[in-house]
Design an enzyme around this catalytic site. Structure first.
Site, PDB file in Angstrom:
ATOM      1  CE  LYS A 175     -56.592 -45.789 -46.387  1.00 28.92           C
ATOM      2  NZ  LYS A 175     -55.633 -46.306 -45.512  1.00 28.92           N
ATOM      3  CE  LYS A 234     -53.543 -41.004 -41.693  1.00 25.73           C
ATOM      4  NZ  LYS A 234     -53.316 -42.171 -40.785  1.00 25.73           N
ATOM      5  CE  LYS A 257     -48.442 -47.638 -42.145  1.00 26.90           C
ATOM      6  NZ  LYS A 257     -48.395 -48.385 -41.006  1.00 26.90           N
TER       7      LYS A 257
HETATM    8  P1  ATP Z   1     -51.751 -45.114 -44.212  1.00 23.16           P
HETATM    9  O1  ATP Z   1     -50.642 -44.774 -45.114  1.00 23.16           O
HETATM   10  O2  ATP Z   1     -52.831 -46.307 -44.444  1.00 23.16           O
HETATM   11  O3  ATP Z   1     -52.442 -43.753 -43.765  1.00 23.16           O
HETATM   12  P2  ATP Z   1     -50.789 -44.858 -41.410  1.00 23.16           P
HETATM   13  O4  ATP Z   1     -49.557 -44.194 -41.772  1.00 23.16           O
HETATM   14  O5  ATP Z   1     -51.966 -44.079 -41.113  1.00 23.16           O
HETATM   15  O6  ATP Z   1     -51.314 -45.914 -42.796  1.00 23.16           O
HETATM   16  P3  ATP Z   1     -51.739 -47.189 -39.728  1.00 23.16           P
HETATM   17  O7  ATP Z   1     -50.917 -48.475 -39.653  1.00 23.16           O
HETATM   18  O8  ATP Z   1     -53.127 -47.018 -40.214  1.00 23.16           O
HETATM   19  O9  ATP Z   1     -50.645 -46.146 -40.363  1.00 23.16           O
HETATM   20  O10 ATP Z   1     -51.503 -46.723 -38.336  1.00 23.16           O
HETATM   21  C1  ATP Z   1     -50.962 -47.079 -37.252  1.00 23.16           C
HETATM   22  C2  ATP Z   1     -51.092 -46.117 -35.705  1.00 23.16           C
HETATM   23  O11 ATP Z   1     -50.840 -45.095 -35.869  1.00 23.16           O
HETATM   24  C3  ATP Z   1     -52.760 -45.980 -35.610  1.00 23.16           C
HETATM   25  O12 ATP Z   1     -53.207 -46.032 -34.311  1.00 23.16           O
HETATM   26  C4  ATP Z   1     -52.822 -44.479 -36.246  1.00 23.16           C
HETATM   27  O13 ATP Z   1     -53.851 -43.730 -35.811  1.00 23.16           O
HETATM   28  C5  ATP Z   1     -51.399 -43.879 -35.722  1.00 23.16           C
HETATM   29  N1  ATP Z   1     -51.204 -42.899 -37.045  1.00 23.16           N
HETATM   30  C6  ATP Z   1     -50.870 -43.104 -37.972  1.00 23.16           C
HETATM   31  N2  ATP Z   1     -50.482 -42.024 -38.797  1.00 23.16           N
HETATM   32  C7  ATP Z   1     -50.675 -41.181 -37.846  1.00 23.16           C
HETATM   33  C8  ATP Z   1     -49.957 -39.776 -37.749  1.00 23.16           C
HETATM   34  N3  ATP Z   1     -49.715 -38.922 -38.802  1.00 23.16           N
HETATM   35  N4  ATP Z   1     -50.132 -39.129 -36.468  1.00 23.16           N
HETATM   36  C9  ATP Z   1     -50.445 -39.717 -35.331  1.00 23.16           C
HETATM   37  N5  ATP Z   1     -50.571 -40.971 -35.362  1.00 23.16           N
HETATM   38  C10 ATP Z   1     -50.672 -41.743 -36.326  1.00 23.16           C
END
Ligand code: ATP
Ligand code: LTN
Length: 325
Positions: A110, A192, A195
């Site tokens: 980050k 990964k 969002k």
């Molecule tokens: P960011 O955009 O900051 O990476 P994010 O999409 O990872 O956000 P979070 O709100 O941080 O979303 O995560 C919510 C949940 O979803 C967490 O338990 C996280 O581990 C899971 N998660 C997020 N992205 C993935 C993914 N690509 N695959 C599986 N699980 C995910």
């Protein structure tokens, strides 16, 4: 068993969140004592718009409720409504060496991504997360694999606190989804799905059939034509296979057989129709809930009240054991 997990209200939810986190929550609420939290104080560690924060919190609540989270079966609330999260986070900071925070992968990522917004909140993020978990004496913390490091730190802090000040916290266990712990971006299958990624990289759980079709058709695949699972050599198609498998309940081996000799286009079309059918009810439910704002707010209010009771009781114990009261 007490279960605790959190989600950042940072925007639309995608199928990575759904497969990696939400679905697990839905299963857990049926059998365990679950507390689920929209972590708005974590969300402000990366750039955000004050005017949009409340909207995003509300959208996130609706997303989870539309996906099947049942407020009769779990506690669902917003983090900043219970002040003990920040209070405990401060306390945990006093038993955590800075080095342990600096080596966190998420912190490194980050700070690289938001070079102009490297704030102490970002460094202290895992402390607030540990506070979330320990405040509710959670036994189990369901998360995606990207959050494992943070839960491990939480376990370490709980043990350290208990050793220093006497038994206070339960030491929580991590619960990872068996497969699909990490759904990858459709545009870069070595990263990964996230969002904060480009729109084309993820499928939102409320995407319209048209959007789903466009994004899947544009998803990066790999050289060759075979539909086989090989994350190293064919990360694109392997990711799509995982998504297909999780939404259909079919084994990957079965899918490889079903699509043998058929090529990417046929596979993608089938995946598109599977995604459209599965996500349609969620879109309908969302529409309905958007009309019922008071009802949704009431759910969050009730959740915060229930959470507050547990938080107060843990903090009393913490303060007593530390000599703060
Ligand atoms: P960011 O955009 O900051 O990476 P994010 O999409 O990872 O956000 P979070 O709100 O941080 O979303 O995560 C919510 C949940 O979803 C967490 O338990 C996280 O581990 C899971 N998660 C997020 N992205 C993935 C993914 N690509 N695959 C599986 N699980 C995910
Ligand atoms: N950091 C997590 C969200 C989160 C969380 C938690 C998850 C905050 N507090 C407590 C589990 C338990 C994330 O980014 N997904």
């Amino acid at each position: 068993m007490r279960v605790f997990s959190g989600v950042r209200p940072t925007g639309k939810l995608h199928i990575g969140n759904y497969l990696g986190a939400i679905r697990q929550w839905l299963e857990l609420q049926e059998k365990e004592d679950c507390i689920f939290c929209i972590v708005d104080l974590h969300a402000i560690t990366t750039p955000f718009h004050p005017k949009e924060l409340q909207k995003n919190i509300f959208e996130t609540a609706i997303s989870y409720l539309s996906s099947g989270l049942n407020p009769e079966k779990c506690v669902f609330f917003v983090q900043s409504r219970v002040k003990e999260h920040t209070e405990l986070s401060w306390i945990l900071g006093t038993i955590c060496p800075i080095g342990e925070l600096k080596r966190m992968t998420q912190f490194k990522e980050k700070t690289k991504k938001h070079k102009k917004y490297v704030n102490a909140g970002l460094l202290n993020y895992p402390l607030l997360m540990a506070a979330d978990i320990l405040l509710y004496q959670a036994d189990i913390v369901p998360v995606g694999s990207d959050q494992v490091q943070h839960v491990e730190l939480t376990r370490e802090l709980a043990r350290r606190f208990n050793q220093k000040f006497g038994n206070t916290f339960r030491v929580p266990k991590i619960l990872l989804p068996k497969i699909g712990a990490k759904i990858m971006s459709l545009q870069n299958p070595r990263k990964k799905m996230s969002k904060t990624d480009t729109e084309k990289g993820y499928i939102g759980i409320f995407d319209t059939p048209k959007e789903i079709e466009k994004k899947v058709m544009a998803a990066v695949t790999d050289p060759g034509k075979k539909i086989v699972y090989n994350p190293q050599r064919k990360p694109g198609i392997s990711n799509l296979l995982v998504i297909y498998s999780l939404f259909s309940g079919k084994e990957i081996k079965e899918l490889e057989k079903e699509f043998r000799g058929k090529g990417y286009a046929v596979f993608k079309k089938s995946l598109i129709s599977l995604l459209i059918t599965t996500l349609e009810p969620l879109r309908k439910k969302r529409k309905e809930l958007l009309q019922r704002e008071v009802y949704v707010r009431e759910i969050l209010n009730k959740g915060a009240k229930k959470a507050q009771k547990i938080a107060t009781s843990t903090m009393e114990k913490v303060k007593q054991n530390m000599g703060l009261s």
